[in-house]
Scaffold this motif. Structure first.
Motif, PDB file in Angstrom:
ATOM      1  N   GLY A 136      60.384  87.462  36.341  1.00 48.70           N
ATOM      2  CA  GLY A 136      61.667  87.542  35.664  1.00 48.70           C
ATOM      3  C   GLY A 136      62.007  88.887  35.057  1.00 48.70           C
ATOM      4  N   TRP A 137      61.012  89.791  34.997  1.00 47.95           N
ATOM      5  CA  TRP A 137      61.247  91.041  34.286  1.00 47.95           C
ATOM      6  C   TRP A 137      61.730  92.169  35.213  1.00 47.95           C
ATOM      7  CZ3 TRP A 137      60.904  91.684  28.969  1.00 47.95           C
ATOM      8  CH2 TRP A 137      60.501  90.546  28.271  1.00 47.95           C
ATOM      9  N   LEU A 176      65.629  91.432  22.581  1.00 49.78           N
ATOM     10  CA  LEU A 176      64.680  90.331  22.772  1.00 49.78           C
ATOM     11  C   LEU A 176      65.366  88.990  22.586  1.00 49.78           C
ATOM     12  CD1 LEU A 176      61.534  89.795  23.206  1.00 49.78           C
ATOM     13  CD2 LEU A 176      61.505  89.346  20.741  1.00 49.78           C
ATOM     14  N   GLN A 177      66.197  88.895  21.561  1.00 48.80           N
ATOM     15  CA  GLN A 177      66.856  87.631  21.265  1.00 48.80           C
ATOM     16  C   GLN A 177      67.881  87.258  22.329  1.00 48.80           C
ATOM     17  OE1 GLN A 177      68.052  88.903  17.302  1.00 48.80           O
ATOM     18  NE2 GLN A 177      66.608  87.487  16.367  1.00 48.80           N
ATOM     19  N   ASP A 178      68.629  88.244  22.804  1.00 47.58           N
ATOM     20  CA  ASP A 178      69.719  87.955  23.741  1.00 47.58           C
ATOM     21  C   ASP A 178      69.225  87.663  25.154  1.00 47.58           C
ATOM     22  OD1 ASP A 178      71.439  88.368  21.664  1.00 47.58           O
ATOM     23  OD2 ASP A 178      72.056  90.382  22.291  1.00 47.58           O
ATOM     24  N   PHE A 179      68.176  88.364  25.596  1.00 44.53           N
ATOM     25  CA  PHE A 179      67.801  88.307  27.008  1.00 44.53           C
ATOM     26  C   PHE A 179      66.476  87.609  27.284  1.00 44.53           C
ATOM     27  CE2 PHE A 179      70.341  92.457  27.202  1.00 44.53           C
ATOM     28  CZ  PHE A 179      71.512  91.769  27.482  1.00 44.53           C
ATOM     29  N   VAL A 180      65.645  87.455  26.269  1.00 39.37           N
ATOM     30  CA  VAL A 180      64.319  86.871  26.504  1.00 39.37           C
ATOM     31  C   VAL A 180      64.194  85.496  25.871  1.00 39.37           C
ATOM     32  CG1 VAL A 180      61.831  87.175  26.253  1.00 39.37           C
ATOM     33  CG2 VAL A 180      63.305  89.173  26.639  1.00 39.37           C
ATOM     34  N   PRO A 189      57.429  81.708  32.674  1.00 41.29           N
ATOM     35  CA  PRO A 189      56.404  81.282  31.711  1.00 41.29           C
ATOM     36  C   PRO A 189      56.170  82.253  30.554  1.00 41.29           C
ATOM     37  CG  PRO A 189      55.666  80.903  33.963  1.00 41.29           C
ATOM     38  CD  PRO A 189      56.928  81.692  34.060  1.00 41.29           C
ATOM     39  N   SER A 190      56.444  83.549  30.761  1.00 38.66           N
ATOM     40  CA  SER A 190      56.211  84.509  29.676  1.00 38.66           C
ATOM     41  C   SER A 190      57.113  84.226  28.479  1.00 38.66           C
ATOM     42  CB  SER A 190      56.450  85.940  30.165  1.00 38.66           C
ATOM     43  OG  SER A 190      57.797  86.129  30.559  1.00 38.66           O
ATOM     44  N   VAL A 191      58.260  83.577  28.705  1.00 35.66           N
ATOM     45  CA  VAL A 191      59.197  83.306  27.614  1.00 35.66           C
ATOM     46  C   VAL A 191      58.562  82.392  26.575  1.00 35.66           C
ATOM     47  CG1 VAL A 191      61.421  82.252  27.017  1.00 35.66           C
ATOM     48  CG2 VAL A 191      61.214  83.703  29.065  1.00 35.66           C
ATOM     49  N   LYS A 192      57.881  81.342  27.042  1.00 35.33           N
ATOM     50  CA  LYS A 192      57.235  80.418  26.106  1.00 35.33           C
ATOM     51  C   LYS A 192      56.146  81.130  25.314  1.00 35.33           C
ATOM     52  CE  LYS A 192      55.146  75.833  25.752  1.00 35.33           C
ATOM     53  NZ  LYS A 192      54.753  74.605  26.495  1.00 35.33           N
ATOM     54  N   ARG A 193      55.378  81.977  25.993  1.00 38.77           N
ATOM     55  CA  ARG A 193      54.329  82.725  25.288  1.00 38.77           C
ATOM     56  C   ARG A 193      54.930  83.636  24.232  1.00 38.77           C
ATOM     57  NH1 ARG A 193      52.273  83.188  30.598  1.00 38.77           N
ATOM     58  NH2 ARG A 193      52.928  85.366  30.750  1.00 38.77           N
ATOM     59  N   ILE A 194      56.028  84.268  24.570  1.00 41.70           N
ATOM     60  CA  ILE A 194      56.679  85.164  23.610  1.00 41.70           C
ATOM     61  C   ILE A 194      57.218  84.381  22.425  1.00 41.70           C
ATOM     62  CG2 ILE A 194      58.675  86.698  23.297  1.00 41.70           C
ATOM     63  CD1 ILE A 194      58.144  87.680  26.182  1.00 41.70           C
ATOM     64  N   LYS A 195      57.826  83.221  22.695  1.00 42.96           N
ATOM     65  CA  LYS A 195      58.349  82.400  21.608  1.00 42.96           C
ATOM     66  C   LYS A 195      57.242  81.996  20.641  1.00 42.96           C
ATOM     67  CE  LYS A 195      62.382  80.336  23.900  1.00 42.96           C
ATOM     68  NZ  LYS A 195      62.987  79.088  24.442  1.00 42.96           N
ATOM     69  N   ASN A 196      56.052  81.731  21.182  1.00 40.20           N
ATOM     70  CA  ASN A 196      54.949  81.240  20.358  1.00 40.20           C
ATOM     71  C   ASN A 196      54.081  82.352  19.769  1.00 40.20           C
ATOM     72  OD1 ASN A 196      55.692  78.575  20.861  1.00 40.20           O
ATOM     73  ND2 ASN A 196      54.405  78.427  22.687  1.00 40.20           N
TER      74      ASN A 196
END
Length: 230
Positions: A136-137, A176-180, A189-196
């Motif tokens: 996704g990046w 980060l907030q707008d696009f990730v 899957p990286s999005v969930k890791r970043i959120k946590n």
């Protein structure tokens, strides 16, 4: 008085870093699309859109003409577009990221070399995305990987300057907030890791980076450094 040159100060890390520099007595020279009102009269500023590569060199010249020494160059400006598969990302979109994340920095570094301005330290803001290759990046990962190599190559030519490409960790910036954080965490899957994962405010990140500036010089010039591993 020490002098710092910085790009991308309209919001997020760049804006916070200017505040840290001013608090620590630096004279600040900034290149950006936007000048926050709080910096009016406090810094030297030149407005430029780094996507317009043909205007970058002359904008740096307008800002720095006559200067012979810059203590810190902080190449902060960057572009990320919404996460998507690279198959779905048009080349023109990735070219825009390359222009801001890589080529604008080349033009800036060329200015310092051409005009024989002594620069003590260059910190280019990279990303963990430059090495981890998460889905996704797209062009952001490619451009930041290219930035890492750009800094390594310039370290071979700017032998009196210490350069690093610095991954600053997770920072709660508008980008980060707008696009990730708003992206599909099942598809990417990286999005969930970043959120946590723990995240810094821009102010916390700016203070941390500033405090580490002397330590960054312990790395070989041209290195990619992840702040989370220091």
């Amino acid at each position: 008085m020490k002098k710092a040159f910085i790009t991308g100060i309209g919001s997020g890390l760049g804006k916070a870093f200017v505040n840290v520099l001013l608090k620590n007595g630096y004279s600040v020279y900034a290149l950006s699309r936007h000048l926050p009102d709080e910096f009016n009269g406090k810094i030297k500023f030149e407005k430029v859109d780094l996507l317009s590569l043909e205007n970058v060199y002359k904008s740096v010249d307008s800002l720095l003409r006559g200067e012979r020494v810059i203590d810190l160059v902080f190449l902060n400006a960057g572009m990320l577009t919404p996460l998507k598969d690279i198959h779905d990302t048009p080349i023109y979109e990735m070219n825009r990221m390359m222009d801001i994340n890589v080529w604008a920095n080349k033009v800036i570094l060329d200015y310092f070399i051409d005009n024989r301005i002594y620069v003590d330290q260059v910190v280019a803001v990279s990303s963990g995305a430059s090495v981890n290759g998460n889905r996704g990046w797209h062009g952001y990962s490619i451009s930041k990987a290219a930035l890492n190599m750009l800094i390594k190559l310039y370290s071979r030519e700017m032998t009196q300057t210490h350069l690093v490409a610095l991954a600053p960790g997770l920072i709660l910036t508008p980008m980060l907030q707008d696009f990730v954080l708003s992206a599909d965490e099942k598809k990417f899957p990286s999005v969930k890791r970043i959120k946590n994962s723990p995240k810094m405010t821009p102010e916390e990140a700016a203070e941390k980076i500033f405090s580490l500036l002397p330590h960054l010089k312990s790395f070989e010039s041209g290195s990619y450094v992840d702040i989370r591993k220091i």
